[in-house]
Design a protein around this motif. Sequence first.
Motif, PDB file in Angstrom:
ATOM      1  N   UNK A   1       8.855 113.296  41.594  1.00  0.00           N
ATOM      2  CA  UNK A   1       8.171 114.040  42.654  1.00  0.00           C
ATOM      3  C   UNK A   1       8.927 115.312  43.039  1.00  0.00           C
ATOM      4  N   UNK A   2      10.246 115.335  42.815  1.00  0.00           N
ATOM      5  CA  UNK A   2      11.026 116.540  43.117  1.00  0.00           C
ATOM      6  C   UNK A   2      10.626 117.724  42.251  1.00  0.00           C
ATOM      7  N   UNK A   3      10.074 117.435  41.079  1.00  0.00           N
ATOM      8  CA  UNK A   3       9.735 118.536  40.167  1.00  0.00           C
ATOM      9  C   UNK A   3       8.245 118.589  39.859  1.00  0.00           C
TER      10      UNK A   3
ATOM     11  N   UNK B   1       7.990 109.643  34.934  1.00  0.00           N
ATOM     12  CA  UNK B   1       8.053 108.536  35.890  1.00  0.00           C
ATOM     13  C   UNK B   1       8.725 107.330  35.265  1.00  0.00           C
ATOM     14  N   UNK B   2       8.376 107.053  34.024  1.00  0.00           N
ATOM     15  CA  UNK B   2       8.975 105.916  33.340  1.00  0.00           C
ATOM     16  C   UNK B   2      10.460 106.129  33.084  1.00  0.00           C
ATOM     17  N   UNK B   3      10.841 107.383  32.826  1.00  0.00           N
ATOM     18  CA  UNK B   3      12.224 107.690  32.453  1.00  0.00           C
ATOM     19  C   UNK B   3      13.150 107.775  33.660  1.00  0.00           C
ATOM     20  N   UNK B   4      12.723 108.487  34.724  1.00  0.00           N
ATOM     21  CA  UNK B   4      13.642 108.752  35.846  1.00  0.00           C
ATOM     22  C   UNK B   4      13.144 108.195  37.168  1.00  0.00           C
ATOM     23  N   UNK B   5      11.948 107.608  37.190  1.00  0.00           N
ATOM     24  CA  UNK B   5      11.425 107.046  38.421  1.00  0.00           C
ATOM     25  C   UNK B   5      10.525 108.016  39.166  1.00  0.00           C
ATOM     26  N   UNK B   6       9.686 107.473  40.031  1.00  0.00           N
ATOM     27  CA  UNK B   6       8.694 108.283  40.734  1.00  0.00           C
ATOM     28  C   UNK B   6       9.350 109.251  41.716  1.00  0.00           C
ATOM     29  N   UNK B   7      10.348 108.787  42.476  1.00  0.00           N
ATOM     30  CA  UNK B   7      10.961 109.646  43.487  1.00  0.00           C
ATOM     31  C   UNK B   7      11.577 110.891  42.860  1.00  0.00           C
TER      32      UNK B   7
END
Length: 805
Positions: free
Chosen positions: A207-209, A198-204
């Motif tokens: 959630x895809x993975x 979440x910190x690295x690529x964001x929550x959205x």
Amino acid sequence: MSNRAKIVVGLFSVFIVIAIAAFLFLRYQVRKSFPETSGSFSISGLEQPVDVLRDEYGVPHIQAKSEHDLIIALGFVHAQDRLWQMDMARRVGEGRLSELFGEVTLPFDRMFRIIGIKRISENIERSISQESRDRLEWYAEGVNAFITTHKGKYPVEFDMLRYDPELWQPLHSIMIGRLMSWELNLSWWTDLTYGALVQKVGLEKTLEILPPYPGNIPPIVPASDWHKFADIGTGFLQTAMEFRAFQGLTGTLGGSNAWVVGPAKSASGKPILANDVHLQLQTPSKWYEAQLNAPGYTVGGMSIPGIPAIVIGNNEHIAWGLTNMMADDADFYVEQIDSTDTTKYLYDDKWLPITYTEEDIRIKSDTVVSLIVRSTHHGPIVTDIQTMLKKVQYPFVASMRWTGSEASDQIDAFNTIDHATNWNEFLDGVGKFTGPGQNFVYGDVNGNIGYWCGVKLPIRGKNSGILPLAGWEKNTEWAGFVPFEQLPHLYNPPEGYIATANNKIVDDSYPYHISDLWEPPARVVRLREFLSKDEVFSVEDFERMQNDKFSYQAKRIMPFVLAACADSAFAGPDEQLVSEYFRSWNFQFGEEDIATSIYQQFFVRLLENIYKDEMGEDLLHDFVTLVNIPIRVTTNLVEEETSSWFDDVTTTQVETRDDIIRKSMKEAVAALRQRFGEEAKRWRWGDMHTVTLQHPFGLQKPLDKIFNIGPFPYGGGSTSLISGEYSYNDPFKVNVGASMRQIVDLANPHQAYRVLPPGQSGQVLHKHYDDQVQLWLNGAYRTVASEQTAGIGTNWERLILEPRH
């Protein structure tokens, strides 16, 4: 003869004498600790003599006139074969490795002291029943009877590390059980990694993975049945990984298989139960097989060295097996610390005091390091765990709540199960078992089959705990634990069978969150394919099933691979080669198979090509550590096709799923050519997929040649019933597989079929150190008899343990 020749001959003779003397000395040093298995031996604590008969594979059949003497004898026998393993386990739990290994193990001691294995066990010891306390004390008497009578004859590992074992305490057995719970706790691996994602690529994007589970795969317990009845721990995760590496282990624990058929589907007319538990493949094994006999009490199967119980096995009335239910049994809470007073943290709009405990860690050089353990009401602050290599400084702290820190009486649980004669008595034991969460599969001589979850399951509602929680919010707290009666269960289902392979237990209508950590459905789909046939099954059928190498996961993903590789962008000799092998592939991960090698190498490259550009190398390493999650997530992405994860953010063009598949396949073929040569017929799966049963001392050369067992070619894979899992961070060395196999036909409950790799003994060079390896590799079994007369009058070894007065 010249003087020079005489000198050479003389020196050579001296060298030979020294070499022989050194060999004899080393052989004595190793063999002096080999257990006495014949004759008689006097030990304290016994009331009457006990017979210990060992079969041709060294499995003890202990025959005593009381359970008191039986448990003492079990402790003595465990110590005979596995004392160093037991001693290491209690040292791990206590956080005392650095007394032997120095500063290199200081991070591991810090980790286990902060987690609090010993503190938790001390709390449990104060709460257990008197009967459990008695059994633990009897067992400790047996272990100590060996320790006190064999000074100077301990296993060679004690000599190499230059120390003697301390006396055994009941607390140590509790610690080993709680340590096993910790090792089977999988949720914290994913919680920490997804928090970092979440910190690295964001929550959205994260959630895809999140790990999905196919809706068309039936759960273990249908809904109709259960109604009837942020990056918070990089240092913590890194330390846990380094501890596994210190033990000679890579990756994390895998799945298991357990199934049972009722009389209508059994060739014998009685239930047949099968179980193979997939754990780290190592030497000595986690398990120790034993047969225990006392008046009114006959039980046999797999015990854990250090614990007085049969954990998986059968008695005269019932048989049972276990698989990990993959329960999400730990949550991480980000704690807000008072900036003006760092001894306080925020909860429910109040500043509460942090609890401080000081401990001293003794280092081998006689220095002492002080450790402050900080805790909130959720549990220990685990962000205080830091490695020597990566000293991360956090702008916040996080605590961990784990069901394993709750008091429970696992000794009473298995004592009740071991004595059970029917379903209700069995459930009395399962109800006392709290973790690590297990699927208990059952069959009995009266023709009944059943299943119940044994777990202390937090009530969170349906919300997943896979991401870190806000510790200051009251609504993130656990609302107690699910009552035992409401845990998923089955009894004599109409299908006539029950199968579990770490798959999803209930559908989404179940009111409580269990997990998102399920294994890929490939193994349970294969089991159901077998068991749903309109036919009856024999022990031999179950043996073949436990050794089955077919992968539904490979079959599921292959159409997309073939379609992508048939595109003109992949035209050429590689496309022709891939097509030739894959179009005729039967999805069997056989040792001689070439298509399996191409597929497995392709999947490793696919993972890197999908995720590395956005995750980076370190986070990708953590993401693929728990093997089941990337398999499920990646298979889902491939089927859905449109995920933004396929785009390589380091390039100017936008890559598609098929682009990444083709790139991964080209790289796979190139890697195989580089390793094995141009001829594809040399790319055999068993040549690249090998298994070594690793001893902790085997990490050092040349000790690996002495202590390790293997390598051997090995078939299967993480999505086949036979398993053979490897870490995607270190392909293709098998690290997880069937740590034991058991089949029991309740038409004859006095007989079972088992195999235990590598063997019973934990003592290097002993004949039973590795004598079951070939049986295991070849899919063979030993026939085990449980009658009290077994072995009498045969060539079995017989040791009589006499009371010492």
